[in-house]
Design an enzyme around this catalytic site. Structure first.
Site, short mmCIF file in Angstrom:
data_model
loop_
_atom_site.label_atom_id
_atom_site.label_comp_id
_atom_site.label_asym_id
_atom_site.label_seq_id
_atom_site.Cartn_x
_atom_site.Cartn_y
_atom_site.Cartn_z
N SER A 125 1.03 8.21 -11.25
CA SER A 125 0.55 9.43 -10.60
C SER A 125 -0.86 9.76 -11.09
O SER A 125 -1.24 9.40 -12.21
CB SER A 125 1.51 10.56 -10.98
OG SER A 125 0.90 11.82 -10.77
N TYR A 149 4.87 15.21 -17.78
CA TYR A 149 5.04 14.22 -16.71
C TYR A 149 3.89 13.20 -16.73
O TYR A 149 4.12 11.99 -16.73
CB TYR A 149 5.08 14.97 -15.38
CG TYR A 149 5.06 14.14 -14.12
CD1 TYR A 149 6.23 13.53 -13.64
CD2 TYR A 149 3.89 13.99 -13.37
CE1 TYR A 149 6.21 12.80 -12.46
CE2 TYR A 149 3.88 13.26 -12.19
CZ TYR A 149 5.03 12.67 -11.74
OH TYR A 149 5.01 11.95 -10.57
N LYS A 153 4.04 9.16 -17.55
CA LYS A 153 3.50 8.14 -16.64
C LYS A 153 2.43 7.29 -17.35
O LYS A 153 2.38 6.07 -17.16
CB LYS A 153 2.90 8.81 -15.40
CG LYS A 153 3.91 9.50 -14.48
CD LYS A 153 4.77 8.51 -13.72
CE LYS A 153 5.61 9.17 -12.64
NZ LYS A 153 6.58 8.26 -12.02
N1 LIG Z 1 5.75 12.38 -3.98
C1 LIG Z 1 4.60 12.51 -4.62
O1 LIG Z 1 3.75 13.35 -4.29
C2 LIG Z 1 4.32 11.62 -5.81
C3 LIG Z 1 3.03 11.66 -6.38
C4 LIG Z 1 2.77 10.85 -7.49
C5 LIG Z 1 3.76 10.03 -8.01
N2 LIG Z 1 5.01 10.02 -7.43
C6 LIG Z 1 6.04 9.17 -8.02
O2 LIG Z 1 6.61 8.36 -7.01
C7 LIG Z 1 7.99 8.15 -7.27
C8 LIG Z 1 8.81 8.54 -6.05
O3 LIG Z 1 8.48 9.86 -5.67
P1 LIG Z 1 9.37 10.69 -4.65
O4 LIG Z 1 8.49 11.73 -4.07
O5 LIG Z 1 10.14 9.78 -3.79
O6 LIG Z 1 10.35 11.40 -5.69
P2 LIG Z 1 11.84 11.93 -5.45
O7 LIG Z 1 12.06 13.00 -6.45
O8 LIG Z 1 12.05 12.24 -4.01
O9 LIG Z 1 12.71 10.65 -5.84
C9 LIG Z 1 12.96 10.25 -7.15
C10 LIG Z 1 14.36 9.66 -7.18
O10 LIG Z 1 14.64 9.24 -8.53
C11 LIG Z 1 16.02 9.47 -8.73
N3 LIG Z 1 16.33 9.53 -10.16
C12 LIG Z 1 16.04 10.53 -11.03
N4 LIG Z 1 16.55 10.25 -12.23
C13 LIG Z 1 17.17 9.05 -12.12
C14 LIG Z 1 17.88 8.23 -13.04
N5 LIG Z 1 18.08 8.61 -14.31
N6 LIG Z 1 18.40 7.05 -12.59
C15 LIG Z 1 18.24 6.67 -11.30
N7 LIG Z 1 17.56 7.41 -10.40
C16 LIG Z 1 17.03 8.58 -10.80
C17 LIG Z 1 16.29 10.80 -8.04
O11 LIG Z 1 17.67 10.99 -7.78
C18 LIG Z 1 15.45 10.66 -6.78
O12 LIG Z 1 16.22 10.17 -5.70
C19 LIG Z 1 8.31 8.95 -8.53
O13 LIG Z 1 8.24 8.11 -9.64
C20 LIG Z 1 7.19 9.97 -8.59
O14 LIG Z 1 6.94 10.37 -9.91
C21 LIG Z 1 5.30 10.79 -6.34
#
Ligand SMILES: NC(=O)c1ccc[n+]([C@@H]2O[C@H](COP(=O)([O-])OP(=O)(O)OC[C@H]3O[C@@H](n4cnc5c(N)ncnc54)[C@H](O)[C@@H]3O)[C@@H](O)[C@H]2O)c1
Length: 332
Positions: A125, A149, A153
Protein backbone atom coordinates in the site's frame (compact mmCIF):
# COMPACT_ATOMS: atom_id res chain seq x y z
CA UNK A 1 -0.42 -23.02 -13.95
CA UNK A 2 -1.92 -23.39 -10.47
CA UNK A 3 -2.97 -20.23 -8.64
CA UNK A 4 -3.64 -19.54 -4.96
CA UNK A 5 -5.37 -16.40 -3.71
CA UNK A 6 -5.17 -15.75 0.03
CA UNK A 7 -7.75 -13.17 1.14
CA UNK A 8 -9.94 -14.36 -1.74
CA UNK A 9 -13.26 -13.32 -0.18
CA UNK A 10 -12.26 -9.65 -0.07
CA UNK A 11 -13.13 -6.96 -2.58
CA UNK A 12 -10.05 -7.42 -4.78
CA UNK A 13 -9.75 -11.18 -4.21
CA UNK A 14 -13.31 -11.74 -5.43
CA UNK A 15 -12.75 -9.67 -8.56
CA UNK A 16 -9.38 -11.27 -9.28
CA UNK A 17 -10.78 -14.79 -8.88
CA UNK A 18 -13.66 -13.98 -11.21
CA UNK A 19 -11.34 -12.61 -13.88
CA UNK A 20 -8.91 -15.57 -13.66
CA UNK A 21 -11.71 -18.15 -13.69
CA UNK A 22 -13.47 -16.57 -16.65
CA UNK A 23 -10.33 -16.00 -18.75
CA UNK A 24 -8.63 -19.28 -17.84
CA UNK A 25 -5.18 -17.90 -18.66
CA UNK A 26 -2.55 -15.84 -16.88
CA UNK A 27 0.36 -14.35 -18.81
CA UNK A 28 -0.46 -16.60 -21.76
CA UNK A 29 -0.35 -19.79 -19.66
CA UNK A 30 -3.44 -21.89 -19.12
CA UNK A 31 -4.71 -21.94 -15.53
CA UNK A 32 -5.05 -25.52 -14.35
CA UNK A 33 -6.72 -24.78 -10.99
CA UNK A 34 -7.47 -21.94 -8.61
CA UNK A 35 -7.44 -22.27 -4.82
CA UNK A 36 -9.27 -19.54 -2.87
CA UNK A 37 -8.51 -19.13 0.85
CA UNK A 38 -9.98 -16.71 3.39
CA UNK A 39 -11.28 -16.62 6.98
CA UNK A 40 -14.73 -16.20 5.48
CA UNK A 41 -15.94 -18.55 2.73
CA UNK A 42 -14.95 -17.18 -0.69
CA UNK A 43 -17.57 -17.25 -3.45
CA UNK A 44 -16.89 -19.72 -6.27
CA UNK A 45 -16.57 -17.73 -9.51
CA UNK A 46 -18.20 -18.88 -12.73
CA UNK A 47 -15.84 -20.32 -15.34
CA UNK A 48 -14.33 -23.53 -16.65
CA UNK A 49 -11.29 -23.59 -14.34
CA UNK A 50 -11.61 -25.96 -11.34
CA UNK A 51 -11.87 -23.90 -8.15
CA UNK A 52 -11.20 -25.09 -4.62
CA UNK A 53 -12.18 -22.98 -1.61
CA UNK A 54 -10.57 -23.18 1.82
CA UNK A 55 -11.78 -21.41 4.96
CA UNK A 56 -8.77 -20.77 7.17
CA UNK A 57 -6.97 -18.17 9.24
CA UNK A 58 -3.70 -17.84 7.34
CA UNK A 59 -2.00 -16.46 10.46
CA UNK A 60 -2.68 -19.61 12.51
CA UNK A 61 0.17 -22.12 12.86
CA UNK A 62 0.37 -24.59 10.00
CA UNK A 63 -2.41 -22.97 7.92
CA UNK A 64 -0.14 -21.65 5.16
CA UNK A 65 1.75 -24.95 4.99
CA UNK A 66 -1.56 -26.75 4.49
CA UNK A 67 -2.56 -24.40 1.67
CA UNK A 68 0.68 -24.98 -0.23
CA UNK A 69 0.73 -28.73 0.31
CA UNK A 70 -2.74 -29.04 -1.18
CA UNK A 71 -2.17 -26.99 -4.31
CA UNK A 72 1.58 -26.32 -4.69
CA UNK A 73 0.67 -23.17 -6.63
CA UNK A 74 2.93 -21.55 -9.21
CA UNK A 75 1.49 -18.12 -8.38
CA UNK A 76 0.38 -16.94 -4.93
CA UNK A 77 -1.55 -13.70 -4.45
CA UNK A 78 -1.20 -12.55 -0.85
CA UNK A 79 -4.20 -10.25 -0.32
CA UNK A 80 -5.28 -11.18 3.21
CA UNK A 81 -5.20 -8.17 5.47
CA UNK A 82 -6.77 -6.20 8.23
CA UNK A 83 -7.40 -2.71 6.81
CA UNK A 84 -5.76 0.44 8.11
CA UNK A 85 -8.45 1.59 10.57
CA UNK A 86 -8.68 -1.80 12.26
CA UNK A 87 -4.90 -2.26 12.31
CA UNK A 88 -4.68 1.08 14.15
CA UNK A 89 -7.33 0.29 16.76
CA UNK A 90 -6.44 -3.41 17.23
CA UNK A 91 -2.64 -3.47 17.46
CA UNK A 92 -2.34 -7.22 18.03
CA UNK A 93 -4.71 -8.26 15.25
CA UNK A 94 -2.99 -5.95 12.76
CA UNK A 95 0.46 -7.41 13.45
CA UNK A 96 -0.90 -10.96 13.57
CA UNK A 97 -2.67 -10.86 10.19
CA UNK A 98 -0.67 -8.29 8.22
CA UNK A 99 2.78 -9.28 9.40
CA UNK A 100 2.68 -12.78 10.93
CA UNK A 101 0.21 -14.01 8.27
CA UNK A 102 2.45 -12.89 5.43
CA UNK A 103 5.62 -14.13 7.12
CA UNK A 104 3.92 -17.50 7.74
CA UNK A 105 3.10 -17.73 4.05
CA UNK A 106 6.69 -16.93 3.02
CA UNK A 107 8.03 -19.42 5.57
CA UNK A 108 5.67 -22.10 4.26
CA UNK A 109 7.10 -21.53 0.78
CA UNK A 110 10.64 -21.77 2.17
CA UNK A 111 9.79 -24.99 3.96
CA UNK A 112 8.10 -26.68 1.01
CA UNK A 113 11.37 -28.07 -0.37
CA UNK A 114 12.20 -29.51 -3.81
CA UNK A 115 13.39 -26.13 -5.14
CA UNK A 116 9.82 -24.84 -4.97
CA UNK A 117 10.05 -21.16 -5.97
CA UNK A 118 6.63 -19.69 -6.79
CA UNK A 119 5.83 -16.12 -7.83
CA UNK A 120 4.41 -14.35 -4.76
CA UNK A 121 2.45 -11.17 -5.46
CA UNK A 122 2.10 -9.14 -2.30
CA UNK A 123 -0.54 -6.39 -2.07
CA UNK A 124 1.26 -3.54 -0.37
CA UNK A 125 0.00 0.00 0.00
CA UNK A 126 1.03 3.62 -0.41
CA UNK A 127 0.60 3.69 3.39
CA UNK A 128 4.27 2.59 3.54
CA UNK A 129 5.02 6.29 2.98
CA UNK A 130 4.61 8.92 5.68
CA UNK A 131 4.90 12.70 5.96
CA UNK A 132 6.61 14.98 5.29
CA UNK A 133 5.94 14.37 1.59
CA UNK A 134 7.27 16.18 -1.44
CA UNK A 135 4.43 17.41 -3.67
CA UNK A 136 5.00 14.47 -6.01
CA UNK A 137 6.54 11.34 -4.51
CA UNK A 138 9.17 9.61 -6.62
CA UNK A 139 10.28 5.99 -6.68
CA UNK A 140 13.28 6.74 -4.44
CA UNK A 141 11.13 7.94 -1.52
CA UNK A 142 12.06 6.15 1.73
CA UNK A 143 9.37 4.06 3.38
CA UNK A 144 8.60 5.87 6.64
CA UNK A 145 5.08 4.73 7.52
CA UNK A 146 2.98 6.77 9.93
CA UNK A 147 0.51 3.99 10.85
CA UNK A 148 0.70 0.42 12.17
CA UNK A 149 -0.86 -0.81 8.89
CA UNK A 150 1.82 0.98 6.84
CA UNK A 151 4.52 -0.37 9.13
CA UNK A 152 3.23 -3.93 8.72
CA UNK A 153 3.17 -3.53 4.93
CA UNK A 154 6.68 -2.02 4.91
CA UNK A 155 8.09 -4.91 6.99
CA UNK A 156 6.41 -7.43 4.68
CA UNK A 157 8.00 -5.66 1.68
CA UNK A 158 11.43 -6.13 3.28
CA UNK A 159 10.73 -9.82 3.92
CA UNK A 160 9.55 -10.28 0.33
CA UNK A 161 12.78 -8.70 -0.95
CA UNK A 162 15.00 -10.79 1.30
CA UNK A 163 13.26 -14.09 0.52
CA UNK A 164 13.54 -13.19 -3.18
CA UNK A 165 17.22 -12.27 -2.88
CA UNK A 166 17.85 -15.65 -1.27
CA UNK A 167 15.96 -17.30 -4.14
CA UNK A 168 13.43 -18.86 -1.80
CA UNK A 169 10.62 -17.39 -3.90
CA UNK A 170 10.09 -14.85 -6.66
CA UNK A 171 8.33 -11.88 -5.06
CA UNK A 172 6.69 -8.74 -6.41
CA UNK A 173 5.15 -6.19 -4.05
CA UNK A 174 2.68 -3.74 -5.52
CA UNK A 175 1.82 -0.61 -3.56
CA UNK A 176 -1.80 -0.04 -4.41
CA UNK A 177 -3.29 3.45 -4.51
CA UNK A 178 -6.59 3.93 -2.66
CA UNK A 179 -8.99 1.79 -4.66
CA UNK A 180 -11.96 3.83 -5.76
CA UNK A 181 -14.87 3.38 -6.32
CA UNK A 182 -15.08 0.59 -3.75
CA UNK A 183 -18.34 -1.30 -4.38
CA UNK A 184 -20.67 -2.62 -1.71
CA UNK A 185 -21.87 -1.22 1.57
CA UNK A 186 -20.10 1.80 3.07
CA UNK A 187 -17.34 0.75 5.50
CA UNK A 188 -15.81 2.67 8.38
CA UNK A 189 -12.38 3.14 6.84
CA UNK A 190 -11.24 6.76 7.10
CA UNK A 191 -10.80 6.70 3.31
CA UNK A 192 -14.36 5.39 2.77
CA UNK A 193 -15.83 8.74 1.80
CA UNK A 194 -13.63 8.96 -1.33
CA UNK A 195 -15.69 6.07 -2.73
CA UNK A 196 -18.91 6.92 -0.87
CA UNK A 197 -19.34 10.32 -2.52
CA UNK A 198 -19.43 8.61 -5.94
CA UNK A 199 -21.06 5.26 -5.18
CA UNK A 200 -23.94 6.45 -2.99
CA UNK A 201 -25.18 9.36 -5.16
CA UNK A 202 -25.02 7.16 -8.28
CA UNK A 203 -27.37 4.83 -6.41
CA UNK A 204 -29.69 7.72 -5.57
CA UNK A 205 -28.52 7.83 -1.93
CA UNK A 206 -27.04 10.61 0.18
CA UNK A 207 -23.30 10.58 1.00
CA UNK A 208 -21.43 12.44 3.72
CA UNK A 209 -18.29 14.41 2.85
CA UNK A 210 -16.19 14.88 6.01
CA UNK A 211 -13.27 16.87 4.50
CA UNK A 212 -12.70 19.99 2.40
CA UNK A 213 -13.04 19.85 -1.37
CA UNK A 214 -9.38 20.69 -1.95
CA UNK A 215 -8.18 17.45 -0.32
CA UNK A 216 -6.06 15.56 -2.86
CA UNK A 217 -5.27 11.84 -2.96
CA UNK A 218 -4.01 8.98 -5.20
CA UNK A 219 -6.55 6.58 -6.78
CA UNK A 220 -7.04 3.63 -9.10
CA UNK A 221 -10.15 1.59 -9.88
CA UNK A 222 -10.76 -1.99 -8.73
CA UNK A 223 -10.45 -3.01 -12.39
CA UNK A 224 -6.98 -1.41 -12.58
CA UNK A 225 -5.99 -3.08 -9.29
CA UNK A 226 -6.88 -6.51 -10.68
CA UNK A 227 -4.87 -5.69 -13.79
CA UNK A 228 -1.89 -4.69 -11.60
CA UNK A 229 -2.10 -7.98 -9.68
CA UNK A 230 -2.23 -10.06 -12.87
CA UNK A 231 0.61 -8.12 -14.47
CA UNK A 232 2.73 -8.51 -11.31
CA UNK A 233 2.21 -12.27 -11.56
CA UNK A 234 3.75 -12.39 -15.01
CA UNK A 235 6.43 -9.67 -15.36
CA UNK A 236 10.09 -10.56 -15.74
CA UNK A 237 11.40 -10.04 -12.22
CA UNK A 238 14.99 -9.83 -13.49
CA UNK A 239 14.10 -6.20 -14.28
CA UNK A 240 13.28 -5.48 -10.63
CA UNK A 241 16.74 -6.19 -9.28
CA UNK A 242 16.77 -6.09 -5.49
CA UNK A 243 13.89 -3.57 -5.28
CA UNK A 244 10.96 -5.93 -5.34
CA UNK A 245 8.18 -3.48 -4.45
CA UNK A 246 6.73 -0.95 -6.86
CA UNK A 247 4.47 2.05 -6.38
CA UNK A 248 1.54 1.59 -8.72
CA UNK A 249 0.41 4.30 -11.13
CA UNK A 250 -2.81 6.11 -10.37
CA UNK A 251 -4.81 9.29 -10.67
CA UNK A 252 -4.08 12.27 -8.42
CA UNK A 253 -7.44 13.95 -7.83
CA UNK A 254 -9.07 16.33 -5.36
CA UNK A 255 -12.50 15.85 -3.86
CA UNK A 256 -13.62 18.69 -6.15
CA UNK A 257 -12.30 16.70 -9.16
CA UNK A 258 -14.28 13.71 -7.94
CA UNK A 259 -17.48 15.73 -7.62
CA UNK A 260 -17.00 17.28 -11.06
CA UNK A 261 -16.60 13.78 -12.54
CA UNK A 262 -19.70 12.60 -10.66
CA UNK A 263 -21.69 15.55 -12.02
CA UNK A 264 -20.64 14.71 -15.60
CA UNK A 265 -22.00 11.18 -15.22
CA UNK A 266 -24.92 11.52 -12.80
CA UNK A 267 -25.86 15.17 -13.32
CA UNK A 268 -26.64 17.86 -10.74
CA UNK A 269 -29.12 15.53 -9.03
CA UNK A 270 -26.29 13.15 -8.10
CA UNK A 271 -23.93 15.91 -6.94
CA UNK A 272 -26.70 17.41 -4.77
CA UNK A 273 -26.78 14.18 -2.74
CA UNK A 274 -23.38 14.98 -1.19
CA UNK A 275 -23.83 16.47 2.27
CA UNK A 276 -20.85 18.30 3.78
CA UNK A 277 -20.39 17.37 7.41
CA UNK A 278 -16.82 18.28 8.48
CA UNK A 279 -15.18 15.69 10.71
CA UNK A 280 -11.96 16.98 12.25
CA UNK A 281 -10.63 13.55 13.06
CA UNK A 282 -11.03 12.26 9.49
CA UNK A 283 -9.58 15.52 8.13
CA UNK A 284 -6.53 15.12 10.38
CA UNK A 285 -5.97 11.50 9.30
CA UNK A 286 -6.35 12.32 5.61
CA UNK A 287 -3.98 15.27 5.99
CA UNK A 288 -1.17 12.76 6.64
CA UNK A 289 -1.75 10.88 3.36
CA UNK A 290 0.21 11.16 0.11
CA UNK A 291 -1.34 13.18 -2.70
CA UNK A 292 0.54 12.33 -5.88
CA UNK A 293 3.25 10.00 -7.16
CA UNK A 294 5.54 9.81 -10.13
CA UNK A 295 5.32 6.02 -10.53
CA UNK A 296 7.62 5.84 -13.53
CA UNK A 297 9.31 2.56 -12.54
CA UNK A 298 5.99 0.70 -12.60
CA UNK A 299 4.89 2.53 -15.74
CA UNK A 300 8.10 1.45 -17.51
CA UNK A 301 7.32 -2.14 -16.53
CA UNK A 302 3.90 -1.90 -18.16
CA UNK A 303 1.56 -1.19 -15.22
CA UNK A 304 -1.29 1.06 -16.39
CA UNK A 305 -3.95 2.90 -14.36
CA UNK A 306 -6.80 5.17 -15.45
CA UNK A 307 -5.98 8.48 -17.18
CA UNK A 308 -8.28 10.65 -15.02
CA UNK A 309 -11.07 10.50 -12.44
CA UNK A 310 -13.76 10.50 -15.14
CA UNK A 311 -12.40 7.16 -16.29
CA UNK A 312 -12.52 5.82 -12.72
CA UNK A 313 -16.22 6.76 -12.49
CA UNK A 314 -16.86 5.26 -15.94
CA UNK A 315 -15.27 1.96 -14.86
CA UNK A 316 -17.50 1.91 -11.77
CA UNK A 317 -20.62 2.52 -13.85
CA UNK A 318 -19.65 -0.21 -16.34
CA UNK A 319 -18.55 -2.81 -13.79
CA UNK A 320 -21.04 -2.25 -10.97
CA UNK A 321 -24.10 -0.48 -12.36
CA UNK A 322 -24.63 -2.21 -15.69
CA UNK A 323 -23.78 1.05 -17.49
CA UNK A 324 -26.55 3.20 -15.99
CA UNK A 325 -26.49 4.96 -12.62
CA UNK A 326 -29.90 5.03 -10.93
CA UNK A 327 -29.81 8.85 -10.89
CA UNK A 328 -29.86 8.66 -14.70
CA UNK A 329 -32.65 6.08 -14.74
CA UNK A 330 -35.04 8.28 -12.76
CA UNK A 331 -37.51 10.29 -14.83
CA UNK A 332 -36.54 13.95 -15.21
N1 LIG B 1 -8.68 -1.57 -1.32
C1 LIG B 1 -7.73 -0.66 -1.21
O1 LIG B 1 -7.96 0.56 -1.33
C2 LIG B 1 -6.32 -1.10 -0.92
C3 LIG B 1 -5.29 -0.15 -0.97
C4 LIG B 1 -3.98 -0.54 -0.68
C5 LIG B 1 -3.72 -1.87 -0.36
N2 LIG B 1 -4.74 -2.78 -0.32
C6 LIG B 1 -4.42 -4.16 0.06
O2 LIG B 1 -4.95 -5.04 -0.92
C7 LIG B 1 -5.39 -6.25 -0.31
C8 LIG B 1 -6.83 -6.53 -0.68
O3 LIG B 1 -7.62 -5.40 -0.38
P1 LIG B 1 -9.21 -5.47 -0.34
O4 LIG B 1 -9.69 -4.09 -0.55
O5 LIG B 1 -9.69 -6.58 -1.18
O6 LIG B 1 -9.41 -5.84 1.20
P2 LIG B 1 -10.63 -6.61 1.89
O7 LIG B 1 -10.65 -6.17 3.30
O8 LIG B 1 -11.86 -6.46 1.07
O9 LIG B 1 -10.13 -8.13 1.80
C9 LIG B 1 -9.17 -8.68 2.66
C10 LIG B 1 -9.57 -10.13 2.90
O10 LIG B 1 -8.60 -10.71 3.79
C11 LIG B 1 -9.30 -11.63 4.59
N3 LIG B 1 -8.55 -11.94 5.81
C12 LIG B 1 -8.35 -11.14 6.89
N4 LIG B 1 -7.66 -11.80 7.83
C13 LIG B 1 -7.41 -13.04 7.33
C14 LIG B 1 -6.74 -14.17 7.84
N5 LIG B 1 -6.20 -14.18 9.07
N6 LIG B 1 -6.67 -15.29 7.07
C15 LIG B 1 -7.24 -15.32 5.84
N7 LIG B 1 -7.88 -14.26 5.31
C16 LIG B 1 -7.97 -13.13 6.04
C17 LIG B 1 -10.61 -10.93 4.91
O11 LIG B 1 -11.60 -11.84 5.35
C18 LIG B 1 -10.94 -10.28 3.58
O12 LIG B 1 -11.78 -11.10 2.79
C19 LIG B 1 -5.15 -6.07 1.19
O13 LIG B 1 -3.92 -6.64 1.53
C20 LIG B 1 -5.08 -4.57 1.36
O14 LIG B 1 -4.28 -4.21 2.47
C21 LIG B 1 -6.03 -2.42 -0.60
Amino acid sequence: MRVLIVGAAGMLGTKLALRLASEGVLGGREIESIALADVVAPAVPAGDVPVDTVVCDVASPGAARGLLAAARPHVIFDLAAVVSGEAETDFEKGYRVNLDGTRGLLEAVRGAGDDYRPRVVFSSSIAVFGPPFPEVIGDAQATTPATSYGTQKAIAELLLADYSRRELLDGVGIRLPTICVRPGAPNRAASGFFSGIIREPLNGREAVLPVARDVRHWFASPRAAVRFLMHAATIDTAELGTHRSLTMPGVSATVADEIAALRRVGGDAAAALIREEPDEMVARIVDGWPQAFDARRAAALGFVAEADFDEIVRVHVEDELGNAPSTMKRPA
